[in-house]
Design an enzyme around this catalytic site. Structure first.
Site, PDB file in Angstrom:
ATOM      1  N   LEU A   1       0.815  -1.212   0.000  1.00 49.81           N
ATOM      2  CA  LEU A   1       0.000   0.000   0.000  1.00 49.81           C
ATOM      3  C   LEU A   1       0.851   1.266   0.000  1.00 49.81           C
ATOM      4  O   LEU A   1       2.026   1.224   0.418  1.00 49.81           O
ATOM      5  CB  LEU A   1      -0.879   0.026   1.254  1.00 49.81           C
ATOM      6  N   SER A   2       0.266   2.362  -0.404  1.00 51.63           N
ATOM      7  CA  SER A   2       0.936   3.655  -0.284  1.00 51.63           C
ATOM      8  C   SER A   2       1.241   3.909   1.197  1.00 51.63           C
ATOM      9  O   SER A   2       0.376   3.700   2.046  1.00 51.63           O
ATOM     10  CB  SER A   2       0.022   4.754  -0.822  1.00 51.63           C
TER      11      SER A   2
ATOM     12  N   ALA B   1       3.273   2.176   3.010  1.00 54.72           N
ATOM     13  CA  ALA B   1       3.650   0.948   3.736  1.00 54.72           C
ATOM     14  C   ALA B   1       5.148   0.940   4.056  1.00 54.72           C
ATOM     15  O   ALA B   1       5.576   0.309   5.022  1.00 54.72           O
ATOM     16  CB  ALA B   1       3.270  -0.289   2.932  1.00 54.72           C
TER      17      ALA B   1
ATOM     18  N   SER C   1       9.470   2.665  -0.454  1.00 54.27           N
ATOM     19  CA  SER C   1      10.577   3.552  -0.831  1.00 54.27           C
ATOM     20  C   SER C   1      11.604   3.656   0.294  1.00 54.27           C
ATOM     21  O   SER C   1      12.813   3.677   0.036  1.00 54.27           O
ATOM     22  CB  SER C   1      10.066   4.957  -1.153  1.00 54.27           C
TER      23      SER C   1
ATOM     24  N   SER D   1       1.848  -1.575  -7.258  1.00 48.90           N
ATOM     25  CA  SER D   1       1.559  -2.790  -8.055  1.00 48.90           C
ATOM     26  C   SER D   1       0.478  -3.648  -7.405  1.00 48.90           C
ATOM     27  O   SER D   1       0.758  -4.755  -6.935  1.00 48.90           O
ATOM     28  CB  SER D   1       2.836  -3.598  -8.332  1.00 48.90           C
TER      29      SER D   1
HETATM   30  P1  ADP Z   1       5.700   3.830   0.201  1.00 54.75           P
HETATM   31  O1  ADP Z   1       6.934   3.941  -0.638  1.00 54.75           O
HETATM   32  O2  ADP Z   1       5.311   2.399   0.460  1.00 54.75           O
HETATM   33  O3  ADP Z   1       4.556   4.657  -0.288  1.00 54.75           O
HETATM   34  P2  ADP Z   1       7.162   5.429   2.062  1.00 54.75           P
HETATM   35  O4  ADP Z   1       8.457   4.680   2.206  1.00 54.75           O
HETATM   36  O5  ADP Z   1       7.132   6.617   1.174  1.00 54.75           O
HETATM   37  O6  ADP Z   1       6.027   4.383   1.650  1.00 54.75           O
HETATM   38  O7  ADP Z   1       6.638   5.893   3.497  1.00 54.75           O
HETATM   39  C1  ADP Z   1       6.635   5.051   4.602  1.00 54.75           C
HETATM   40  C2  ADP Z   1       6.665   5.895   5.864  1.00 54.75           C
HETATM   41  O8  ADP Z   1       6.575   5.033   6.988  1.00 54.75           O
HETATM   42  C3  ADP Z   1       7.947   6.688   6.000  1.00 54.75           C
HETATM   43  O9  ADP Z   1       7.625   7.950   6.551  1.00 54.75           O
HETATM   44  C4  ADP Z   1       8.751   5.860   6.999  1.00 54.75           C
HETATM   45  O10 ADP Z   1       9.655   6.636   7.723  1.00 54.75           O
HETATM   46  C5  ADP Z   1       7.655   5.299   7.883  1.00 54.75           C
HETATM   47  N1  ADP Z   1       7.998   4.060   8.584  1.00 54.75           N
HETATM   48  C6  ADP Z   1       7.824   3.843   9.899  1.00 54.75           C
HETATM   49  N2  ADP Z   1       8.227   2.614  10.250  1.00 54.75           N
HETATM   50  C7  ADP Z   1       8.678   2.015   9.125  1.00 54.75           C
HETATM   51  C8  ADP Z   1       9.230   0.736   8.852  1.00 54.75           C
HETATM   52  N3  ADP Z   1       9.403  -0.181   9.796  1.00 54.75           N
HETATM   53  N4  ADP Z   1       9.584   0.442   7.574  1.00 54.75           N
HETATM   54  C9  ADP Z   1       9.396   1.372   6.597  1.00 54.75           C
HETATM   55  N5  ADP Z   1       8.884   2.609   6.793  1.00 54.75           N
HETATM   56  C10 ADP Z   1       8.516   2.932   8.041  1.00 54.75           C
END
Ligand code: ADP
Length: 184
Positions: free
Chosen positions: A14-15, A17, A20, A87
């Site tokens: 999910l967005s 999650a 990135s 995806s």
């Molecule tokens: P996506 O790419 O899936 O849309 P992002 O990486 O942009 O998600 O954002 C995830 C957010 O969740 C970030 O702000 C990150 O710092 C936070 N976060 C907190 N805990 C975790 C974790 N265990 N793993 C990854 N991200 C985390």
């Protein structure tokens, strides 16, 4: 650059999650280890390679197909490719997997509620307000992988723990070597 085997590491979820975030941390680790790699981030790809595509199922599938095509070219030339893209549809993920021999699927899993509370880009709020339509998890489906190579639970694991899981799997599968082999 080390002589290396190419592989596509595909982050789905999910967005918000953490795709990135984990991909970036993994990139840093792999570079430190001397591996050559390329990162294809869904948000960035949509501003160039797949610009103009929307969020209907057909457009989402086309987005993934194009990312998969580029990943395939890079992977077969020995590059480690880190793809982070929601995806949401299993069928197209599996199509890409079938095309790329060296493919590692990472399910970046956090409950919708957690992603929504994080709301990194403010998109959930806008989706709930009806300003964004076809938002994955709100009014568009997400089909979780049935047997991903790695399953990260980002609501209860740290970024580092998730990165270690992916590194360990890449080592087990023979794509990278974490510890230097003793000489002699
Ligand atoms: P996506 O790419 O899936 O849309 P992002 O990486 O942009 O998600 O954002 C995830 C957010 O969740 C970030 O702000 C990150 O710092 C936070 N976060 C907190 N805990 C975790 C974790 N265990 N793993 C990854 N991200 C985390």
């Amino acid at each position: 650059m080390k002589k290396q085997r190419g592989v596509t590491v595909w982050f789905t979820g999910l967005s918000g999650a953490g795709k990135s975030t984990i991909a970036q941390a993994l990139e840093a680790q792999l570079r430190q280890l001397g591996y050559g790699l390329e990162v294809l981030d869904g948000d960035i790809v949509r501003t160039n390679l797949t610009k103009g595509l929307g969020f209907s199922r057909a457009d989402r599938d086309e987005n993934i197909r194009r990312i998969g095509f580029v990943s395939h070219l890079l992977t077969r030339n020995g590059v480690i490719v880190l793809v982070s893209a929601i995806s949401p549809y299993r069928e197209i993920r599996d199509e890409v997997r079938d095309r790329i021999d060296d493919f590692v699927e990472v399910y970046v899993d956090a409950p919708l509620q957690v992603c929504e509370n994080r709301d990194v880009k403010g998109l959930y709020k806008r989706a709930r307000a009806g300003e964004i339509k076809q938002f994955t998890g709100i009014d568009d489906p997400y089909e979780p992988p049935l047997s991903p190579e790695v399953h990260c639970h980002t609501d209860r694991e740290s970024v580092e723990e998730s990165v270690v899981k992916v590194l360990a799997k890449l080592e087990t599968l023979g794509y990278i070597q974490l510890a230097a082999t003793p000489v002699g």
